[in-house]
Design a protein around this motif. Structure first.
Motif, PDB file in Angstrom:
ATOM      1  N   ILE A 169      -3.992  -0.795  19.031  1.00  0.00           N
ATOM      2  CA  ILE A 169      -2.630  -1.286  18.805  1.00  0.00           C
ATOM      3  C   ILE A 169      -2.438  -1.407  17.297  1.00  0.00           C
ATOM      4  CG2 ILE A 169      -0.939  -3.099  19.203  1.00  0.00           C
ATOM      5  CD1 ILE A 169      -2.443  -3.826  21.775  1.00  0.00           C
ATOM      6  N   ILE A 170      -1.504  -0.624  16.794  1.00  0.00           N
ATOM      7  CA  ILE A 170      -1.164  -0.696  15.373  1.00  0.00           C
ATOM      8  C   ILE A 170      -0.133  -1.803  15.233  1.00  0.00           C
ATOM      9  CG2 ILE A 170      -0.153   0.561  13.431  1.00  0.00           C
ATOM     10  CD1 ILE A 170      -1.101   3.170  14.908  1.00  0.00           C
ATOM     11  N   ILE A 171      -0.440  -2.789  14.399  1.00  0.00           N
ATOM     12  CA  ILE A 171       0.420  -3.972  14.282  1.00  0.00           C
ATOM     13  C   ILE A 171       1.253  -3.845  13.007  1.00  0.00           C
ATOM     14  CG2 ILE A 171       0.431  -6.483  13.977  1.00  0.00           C
ATOM     15  CD1 ILE A 171      -2.271  -6.517  15.490  1.00  0.00           C
ATOM     16  N   CYS A 225      -4.212  -2.997  11.210  1.00  0.00           N
ATOM     17  CA  CYS A 225      -3.153  -3.571  10.373  1.00  0.00           C
ATOM     18  C   CYS A 225      -3.618  -3.575   8.920  1.00  0.00           C
ATOM     19  CB  CYS A 225      -2.813  -4.992  10.819  1.00  0.00           C
ATOM     20  SG  CYS A 225      -4.158  -6.181  10.568  1.00  0.00           S
ATOM     21  N   PHE A 226      -2.707  -3.906   8.017  1.00  0.00           N
ATOM     22  CA  PHE A 226      -3.110  -4.113   6.627  1.00  0.00           C
ATOM     23  C   PHE A 226      -3.776  -5.486   6.515  1.00  0.00           C
ATOM     24  CE2 PHE A 226       0.323  -0.982   5.529  1.00  0.00           C
ATOM     25  CZ  PHE A 226      -0.518  -0.065   4.909  1.00  0.00           C
ATOM     26  N   GLN A 227      -4.858  -5.528   5.766  1.00  0.00           N
ATOM     27  CA  GLN A 227      -5.570  -6.804   5.599  1.00  0.00           C
ATOM     28  C   GLN A 227      -4.651  -7.860   4.969  1.00  0.00           C
ATOM     29  OE1 GLN A 227      -9.346  -6.488   3.565  1.00  0.00           O
ATOM     30  NE2 GLN A 227      -9.973  -8.483   4.336  1.00  0.00           N
ATOM     31  N   SER A 228      -3.803  -7.417   4.032  1.00  0.00           N
ATOM     32  CA  SER A 228      -2.917  -8.382   3.356  1.00  0.00           C
ATOM     33  C   SER A 228      -1.972  -9.040   4.362  1.00  0.00           C
ATOM     34  CB  SER A 228      -2.116  -7.690   2.260  1.00  0.00           C
ATOM     35  OG  SER A 228      -1.338  -6.640   2.818  1.00  0.00           O
ATOM     36  N   GLY A 229      -1.551  -8.290   5.376  1.00  0.00           N
ATOM     37  CA  GLY A 229      -0.646  -8.835   6.384  1.00  0.00           C
ATOM     38  C   GLY A 229      -1.322  -9.912   7.211  1.00  0.00           C
ATOM     39  N   ILE A 266       0.259   8.391   9.668  1.00  0.00           N
ATOM     40  CA  ILE A 266       0.180   8.002   8.261  1.00  0.00           C
ATOM     41  C   ILE A 266       0.919   6.670   8.089  1.00  0.00           C
ATOM     42  CG2 ILE A 266       0.690   8.643   5.870  1.00  0.00           C
ATOM     43  CD1 ILE A 266      -1.137  10.691   7.170  1.00  0.00           C
ATOM     44  N   ALA A 267       0.176   5.649   7.652  1.00  0.00           N
ATOM     45  CA  ALA A 267       0.774   4.323   7.441  1.00  0.00           C
ATOM     46  C   ALA A 267       1.232   4.185   5.996  1.00  0.00           C
ATOM     47  CB  ALA A 267      -0.250   3.239   7.761  1.00  0.00           C
ATOM     48  N   THR A 287       4.519 -10.018   3.957  1.00  0.00           N
ATOM     49  CA  THR A 287       3.503  -9.339   3.155  1.00  0.00           C
ATOM     50  C   THR A 287       2.778  -8.330   4.040  1.00  0.00           C
ATOM     51  OG1 THR A 287       3.205 -11.348   1.874  1.00  0.00           O
ATOM     52  CG2 THR A 287       1.424  -9.723   1.758  1.00  0.00           C
ATOM     53  N   GLY A 288       2.559  -7.135   3.522  1.00  0.00           N
ATOM     54  CA  GLY A 288       1.712  -6.166   4.227  1.00  0.00           C
ATOM     55  C   GLY A 288       2.295  -5.639   5.530  1.00  0.00           C
ATOM     56  N   GLN A 289       3.617  -5.484   5.587  1.00  0.00           N
ATOM     57  CA  GLN A 289       4.213  -4.861   6.787  1.00  0.00           C
ATOM     58  C   GLN A 289       3.834  -3.373   6.809  1.00  0.00           C
ATOM     59  OE1 GLN A 289       8.386  -5.321   8.997  1.00  0.00           O
ATOM     60  NE2 GLN A 289       8.635  -4.539   6.948  1.00  0.00           N
ATOM     61  N   LEU A 290       3.516  -2.886   8.011  1.00  0.00           N
ATOM     62  CA  LEU A 290       3.017  -1.513   8.135  1.00  0.00           C
ATOM     63  C   LEU A 290       4.074  -0.612   8.778  1.00  0.00           C
ATOM     64  CD1 LEU A 290      -0.549  -0.566   9.411  1.00  0.00           C
ATOM     65  CD2 LEU A 290       1.467   0.693  10.180  1.00  0.00           C
TER      66      LEU A 290
END
Ligand SMILES: [Zn+2]
Length: 283
Positions: A100-102, A123-127, A188-189, A197-200
């Protein structure tokens, strides 16, 4: 890009005045569907982009302070609309979903995570770092209901790797850096900061050669990126960064002008959803 198959679903909706989403909008109450995508990858199988709401939302928002979320955002959801139930009807069991891509951790995007026992989360770690330790009022203000995350989330999460960066094709170059999630140029993200922060956001192409860009809550209505219309100033209260929000929206707007055939999909736009709901998955 390596093609995948995609089908879009809606799992619940919330209501708000349209004028909050676009500042020239009407004050009448509008419905904002919570859309999620099923992506079928030739090697990695069933992958979701977000999940929409779930029944757990009601449970997790019944007590204060989390109840403030439900009070400020009226949510409409029927049990059979959950990602798990809709995929089941479609012949895909909860155990079949591998990833699941968040896009981000707001409750209308991660509501169904607990229903998928085998999924790893991307997900992005920052998110994740921005919300993982928030509880109580601070979590509620950030639109985050901690109980929606599985207890073993930390073990199942895969952060987008910094070294997976790829140059985006020239037609997408209003964004600087893309991240090749599976190393095969299928998904591609890109980072879409501002709303949180860090929305993908996610680029991909399907087997009918249609290109998509899922932009989550970079804007709420398609008109916002098409005409570069900012939300009502009240909406800034919930954004991580107003400046980043406008910068991201401007990049999406420029991308649309450069590449009008790209299907840019905000999660909550009912016009976009109406078109997507008719798309048939082709195998
Ligand atoms: Zn949302």
């Amino acid at each position: 890009m390596k093609p995948v198959n995609v089908k879009f679903f809606q799992a619940g909706y919330c209501t708000h005045p349209e004028a909050i989403a676009i500042r020239d909008g009407k004050w009448k109450i509008s419905q904002f569907p919570a859309v999620f995508a099923l992506i079928l990858h030739p090697e990695h199988g069933a992958i979701l982009y977000d999940t929409g709401y779930s029944e757990l939302f009601y449970q997790e928002s019944k007590d204060f302070p989390y109840r403030l979320y439900a009070l400020t955002t009226p949510v409409y959801f029927q049990a059979e609309e959950s990602a798990a139930k809709q995929l089941q009807k479609f012949g895909i069991s909860v155990a079949d979903v591998n990833y699941i891509i968040i896009s981000h951790f707001h409750a209308d995007h991660v509501g169904g995570l607990r229903d998928f026992p085998n999924a790893q989360f991307i997900c992005f770690q920052s998110g994740y770092t921005a919300i993982k330790n928030l509880r109580g009022i601070a979590a509620t203000k950030a639109g985050f209901l901690p109980g929606l995350l599985p207890n073993n989330f930390d073990k199942r999460v895969i952060f987008v790797e910094e070294d997976s960066t790829v140059a985006l094709p020239p037609e997408y170059d209003t964004f600087d850096t893309g991240f090749d999630l599976f190393g095969d140029r299928s998904l591609i993200a890109v980072e879409l900061p501002g709303h949180v922060t860090g929305q993908l956001g996610l680029f991909f192409t399907d087997t009918d050669k249609q290109s998509y860009f899922l932009i989550a809550d970079a804007c709420w209505l398609s008109r916002a990126y098409q005409e570069f219309i900012q939300p009502h100033p009240l909406a800034n209260l919930i954004f991580a960064s107003k400046r980043d929000y406008i910068d991201t929206l401007h990049r999406v707007h420029e991308l649309h002008k450069l590449n009008p055939s790209l299907n840019i999909i905000p999660t909550h736009c009912s016009d976009a959803w109406r078109k997507l709901s008719n798309l048939q998955l082709t195998f």
